[in-house]
Design a protein around this motif. Structure first.
Motif, PDB file in Angstrom:
ATOM      1  N   HIS A  62      31.354  26.121 -10.532  1.00  0.00           N
ATOM      2  CA  HIS A  62      30.748  26.895  -9.406  1.00  0.00           C
ATOM      3  C   HIS A  62      29.518  27.723  -9.683  1.00  0.00           C
ATOM      4  N   ALA A  63      28.428  27.368  -9.136  1.00  0.00           N
ATOM      5  CA  ALA A  63      27.259  28.128  -9.485  1.00  0.00           C
ATOM      6  C   ALA A  63      27.337  29.753  -9.411  1.00  0.00           C
ATOM      7  N   ARG A  64      28.226  30.172  -8.424  1.00  0.00           N
ATOM      8  CA  ARG A  64      28.101  31.526  -7.959  1.00  0.00           C
ATOM      9  C   ARG A  64      29.626  32.302  -8.258  1.00  0.00           C
ATOM     10  N   SER A  65      30.521  31.516  -8.013  1.00  0.00           N
ATOM     11  CA  SER A  65      31.840  32.180  -7.970  1.00  0.00           C
ATOM     12  C   SER A  65      32.348  32.317  -9.435  1.00  0.00           C
ATOM     13  N   GLY A 116      29.420  28.910 -13.523  1.00  0.00           N
ATOM     14  CA  GLY A 116      28.608  27.988 -14.401  1.00  0.00           C
ATOM     15  C   GLY A 116      29.552  27.459 -15.435  1.00  0.00           C
ATOM     16  N   CYS A 117      30.686  27.903 -15.436  1.00  0.00           N
ATOM     17  CA  CYS A 117      31.739  27.351 -16.596  1.00  0.00           C
ATOM     18  C   CYS A 117      32.729  26.106 -16.219  1.00  0.00           C
ATOM     19  N   PRO A 118      32.577  25.059 -16.547  1.00  0.00           N
ATOM     20  CA  PRO A 118      33.633  23.930 -16.029  1.00  0.00           C
ATOM     21  C   PRO A 118      35.074  24.191 -16.174  1.00  0.00           C
ATOM     22  N   HIS A 119      35.961  23.824 -15.120  1.00  0.00           N
ATOM     23  CA  HIS A 119      37.287  24.425 -15.300  1.00  0.00           C
ATOM     24  C   HIS A 119      38.010  23.280 -14.507  1.00  0.00           C
TER      25      HIS A 119
END
Length: 190
Positions: A62-65, A116-119
């Motif tokens: 997510h770019a914002r969440s 911004g963190c892949p999960h």
């Protein structure tokens, strides 16, 4: 000028949601109970999620969440790092430049995911897992869950969900899908 309340909860009262309380959306692939929504909170939406055996949300970002996961019951494989290489077919073998790997999360595990963190999370076991999930800011994840569960409900019992519809949905709600969402239902009688 008068101040407008940002939530439906009175400023001098909190919100108590009893066990089993909240609105629940169910499909064969997932069950989500809305505990606190953007109507009640201006900072985060909160959910209880039942993750069935074989469900894999797929790696995404997510770019914002910002998200927080707390495992209540069962076990989940979880990812919360940027890998050296993003492979489009699967995330379970990913490693970070610092050596981080996918973790088996058990009850009591907390996963915090900044923008911004892949999960990702998946249930590799043969029993359902249950987690508390919080997403900030609200209400995008509420709308996303409602629409996702509609898509998953429409999937044939013996076939896959409409991955193109899911991809379009995720783009609308700040979700860049990195690997596919999957639900490999366990065979009957296992």
């Amino acid at each position: 000028m008068t101040a407008c309340p940002l939530t439906s909860v009175a400023p001098d009262s909190g919100l108590v949601v009893p066990p089993g309380g909240g609105r629940t959306l169910r499909t064969a692939a997932q069950q989500v109970t809305f505990k606190v929504t953007g109507v009640q909170s201006r900072t985060a939406s909160s959910f209880e999620v039942l993750v069935p055996p074989g469900f894999d949300v797929g790696a995404h970002v997510h770019a914002r969440s910002e998200e927080l996961f707390y495992v209540l019951d069962g076990e989940l494989d979880v990812l919360a790092f940027e890998p050296r290489v993003r492979t489009p077919d699967g995330w379970r073998g990913w490693r970070s430049p610092k050596g981080e790997r996918v973790v088996r999360a058990t009850p009591g595990t907390v996963i915090l995911v900044p923008p911004g963190c892949p999960h990702a999370f998946a249930n590799p076991t043969d029993v359902p897992a249950r987690m508390f999930f919080q997403s900030s800011p609200p209400p995008d994840h509420e709308r996303y869950f409602e629409e996702l569960l509609e898509i998953l409900s429409a999937a044939p019992a013996d076939g896959p969900a409409d991955h193109e519809a899911i991809a379009a949905l995720r783009r609308r709600y700040d979700i860049e899908q990195l690997t596919p969402l999957r639900h490999d239902r366990p065979a009957e009688g296992r």
